[in-house]
Scaffold this motif. Structure first.
Motif, PDB file in Angstrom:
ATOM      1  N   ALA A 209      26.549   7.208  92.044  1.00 63.46           N
ATOM      2  CA  ALA A 209      26.989   6.161  92.573  1.00 63.46           C
ATOM      3  C   ALA A 209      25.960   5.680  93.983  1.00 63.46           C
ATOM      4  O   ALA A 209      25.182   6.759  94.372  1.00 63.46           O
ATOM      5  CB  ALA A 209      28.437   6.177  93.088  1.00 63.46           C
ATOM      6  N   LYS A 210      26.313   4.729  94.479  1.00 62.01           N
ATOM      7  CA  LYS A 210      25.446   4.507  95.904  1.00 62.01           C
ATOM      8  C   LYS A 210      26.277   4.544  97.038  1.00 62.01           C
ATOM      9  O   LYS A 210      26.184   5.397  97.833  1.00 62.01           O
ATOM     10  CB  LYS A 210      25.105   2.939  95.788  1.00 62.01           C
ATOM     11  CG  LYS A 210      24.022   2.771  94.877  1.00 62.01           C
ATOM     12  CD  LYS A 210      23.097   1.587  95.134  1.00 62.01           C
ATOM     13  CE  LYS A 210      21.669   1.329  94.406  1.00 62.01           C
ATOM     14  NZ  LYS A 210      21.122   0.044  94.730  1.00 62.01           N
ATOM     15  N   LYS A 211      27.502   3.881  96.879  1.00 62.69           N
ATOM     16  CA  LYS A 211      28.308   4.030  98.319  1.00 62.69           C
ATOM     17  C   LYS A 211      29.795   4.390  97.648  1.00 62.69           C
ATOM     18  O   LYS A 211      30.321   3.726  96.883  1.00 62.69           O
ATOM     19  CB  LYS A 211      28.666   2.758  99.091  1.00 62.69           C
ATOM     20  CG  LYS A 211      29.376   2.819 100.294  1.00 62.69           C
ATOM     21  CD  LYS A 211      29.285   1.542 101.204  1.00 62.69           C
ATOM     22  CE  LYS A 211      29.979   1.853 102.410  1.00 62.69           C
ATOM     23  NZ  LYS A 211      29.743   0.495 103.270  1.00 62.69           N
ATOM     24  N   VAL A 212      30.166   5.571  98.211  1.00 60.71           N
ATOM     25  CA  VAL A 212      31.626   6.075  97.773  1.00 60.71           C
ATOM     26  C   VAL A 212      32.306   5.882  99.087  1.00 60.71           C
ATOM     27  O   VAL A 212      32.422   6.879  99.802  1.00 60.71           O
ATOM     28  CB  VAL A 212      31.542   7.343  97.034  1.00 60.71           C
ATOM     29  CG1 VAL A 212      32.909   7.939  96.401  1.00 60.71           C
ATOM     30  CG2 VAL A 212      30.613   7.319  95.976  1.00 60.71           C
ATOM     31  N   LYS A 213      33.582   5.486  98.961  1.00 55.79           N
ATOM     32  CA  LYS A 213      34.511   5.408 100.058  1.00 55.79           C
ATOM     33  C   LYS A 213      35.565   6.356  99.961  1.00 55.79           C
ATOM     34  O   LYS A 213      36.327   6.784 100.815  1.00 55.79           O
ATOM     35  CB  LYS A 213      35.468   4.186 100.104  1.00 55.79           C
ATOM     36  CG  LYS A 213      34.541   2.787 100.555  1.00 55.79           C
ATOM     37  CD  LYS A 213      35.328   1.754 100.943  1.00 55.79           C
ATOM     38  CE  LYS A 213      34.303   0.523 101.423  1.00 55.79           C
ATOM     39  NZ  LYS A 213      35.177  -0.635 101.654  1.00 55.79           N
ATOM     40  N   GLY A 214      35.614   7.018  98.783  1.00 54.05           N
ATOM     41  CA  GLY A 214      36.766   8.391  98.542  1.00 54.05           C
ATOM     42  C   GLY A 214      36.041   9.361  98.130  1.00 54.05           C
ATOM     43  O   GLY A 214      35.002   9.897  98.791  1.00 54.05           O
TER      44      GLY A 214
END
Length: 386
Positions: A209-214
């Motif tokens: 992924a690029k940006k992962v919030k979890g």
């Protein structure tokens, strides 16, 4: 020939009569006079049906076909022994032993033994093999093999793969989940791939992924531009931290290790050599760690790691350790660390049980060929950060 057509016509009339009887019990009419009922379409296969050659231009409230039916749209339920083919949209539930093909949007449910194809809509689609939507889907897709759609506001469940442009909901796949843009939650037996994940990724082998919030949880590798909570043996995070270090412990097992992860969690993998043993000298380790109380010069590293020693002959040695290691930066790129550890040992060799002399508790199996123990140890080292 005339007799054959007469026989088919008779069968159609009988099928329609049975349908009309069932509907009349429910207070409906097949004639179209009752507006709630609408048109009823009964047949075998196009054009052998009550709508005849005009079937593709008609809208029905109920369709029942022995093999396959075609219509302009369906406002209620349709049943087919093989396929339902609807040129425009549907409202209601479509049931087919093999496939449903909806030209425009579907509202309600699609149930097929093999395949559903439709142009999106607010529908619940279940197929033995695959669901394919060419536009946006609001609802859920369940397939034995694969689900494909433009965007999903709901959920996808597939035995092998889920593929979508964006997903506002969970994806569950036996092998792979692919979202070209955003995803909310991805679970896969092998691989998850998305651009931005506003939730978590869990995969048996790799997450990308690029940006992962979890959290990113993988059996082996996580790859991301930004991910503070990767849980994997190797974590390639663009704005995270990687380090190559040399360490040793109370057994003189010296490791060359690679630590990689985000701002908080990281993974450990390493190889090494034991300088105390004669036979079991080749070492390996893997584990997970977390940074606490971080400052520009100090942090506390907590790690859970498994260490094995091998002679590549008979005999096994495996140690599971919980380490608490204060770390100090002696330069922006160089860190020294060290501290105590609690260890669980499992070995069936004399060398393995002799590596440590003081144990909190020990026990063996009834044959006396497997030694297990708890003990306090220590370790430390130095690593280069990049």
């Amino acid at each position: 020939m005339n007799f054959t057509f007469y026989k088919i016509n008779t069968q159609l009339m009988a099928l329609k009569a049975i349908t009309c009887l069932l509907l009349s019990i429910a207070g409906l009419s097949a004639s179209g006079q009752n507006k709630a009922a609408g048109k009823i379409h009964v047949g075998i296969i196009y054009p052998l049906s009550t709508n005849g050659s005009h079937a593709a231009l008609d809208t029905n409230n109920l369709s029942i076909h022995l093999l396959a039916g075609i219509s302009a749209s369906e406002q209620g339920a349709s049943f087919a022994g093989i396929s339902n083919i609807v040129r425009n949209g549907t409202k209601g539930f479509q049931f087919a032993a093999f496939s449903n093909h909806i030209g425009k949007q579907a509202e309600g449910g699609l149930f097929a033994g093999f395949l559903n194809t439709y142009a999106g809509g607010d529908a619940f689609a279940v197929a033995g093999f695959s669901n394919v939507a060419t536009a946006d889907v609001k609802g859920a897709q369940f397939a034995g093999f694969a689900n494909v759609s433009k965007s999903v506001k709901g959920a996808q469940f597939a035995g092998f793969a889920n593929i979508a442009k964006t997903v506002k909901g969970p994806q569950f796949a036996g092998f792979i989940n692919l979202s070209k843009k955003d995803a909310a939650l991805q679970f896969a037996g092998f691989m998850n791939k998305a651009t931005d994940v506003k939730g978590s990724q869990l995969a048996g082998f790799i997450n990308i992924a690029k940006k992962v919030k979890g959290a990113q949880i993988a059996g082996f590798i996580n790859v991301a531009d930004s991910s503070d909570y990767p849980i994997g043996i190797i974590n390639i995070v663009k704005n995270g931290e990687k380090g190559i270090g040399i360490s040793t412990d109370e057994t003189l097992t010296t490791m060359l290790s690679f630590r990689s992860g985000g701002k908080v969690l990281y993974g450990i993998i390493g190889i090494g050599y034991n300088f105390k043993n004669t036979d079991e000298v080749y070492a390996f380790e893997a584990g997970l760690g977390a940074h606490f109380f971080q400052s520009p010069t100090f942090r506390l590293n907590a790690e859970i790691a498994g260490t094995g020693l091998e002679s590549f002959k008979a005999g096994e040695y495996f140690k599971t350790s919980f380490r608490l290691m204060p770390a100090f930066k002696i330069s922006p790129k160089l860190e020294i660390f060290g501290g105590p550890s609690v260890n669980y040992l499992n070995t069936n060799t004399f060398e393995g049980r002799s590596l440590n002399k003081s144990y909190i508790n020990t026990w063996e199996n009834k044959w006396g060929n497997n030694f297990q123990a708890l003990y306090i140890g220590y370790g430390g080292g130095i690593q280069y950060l990049f």
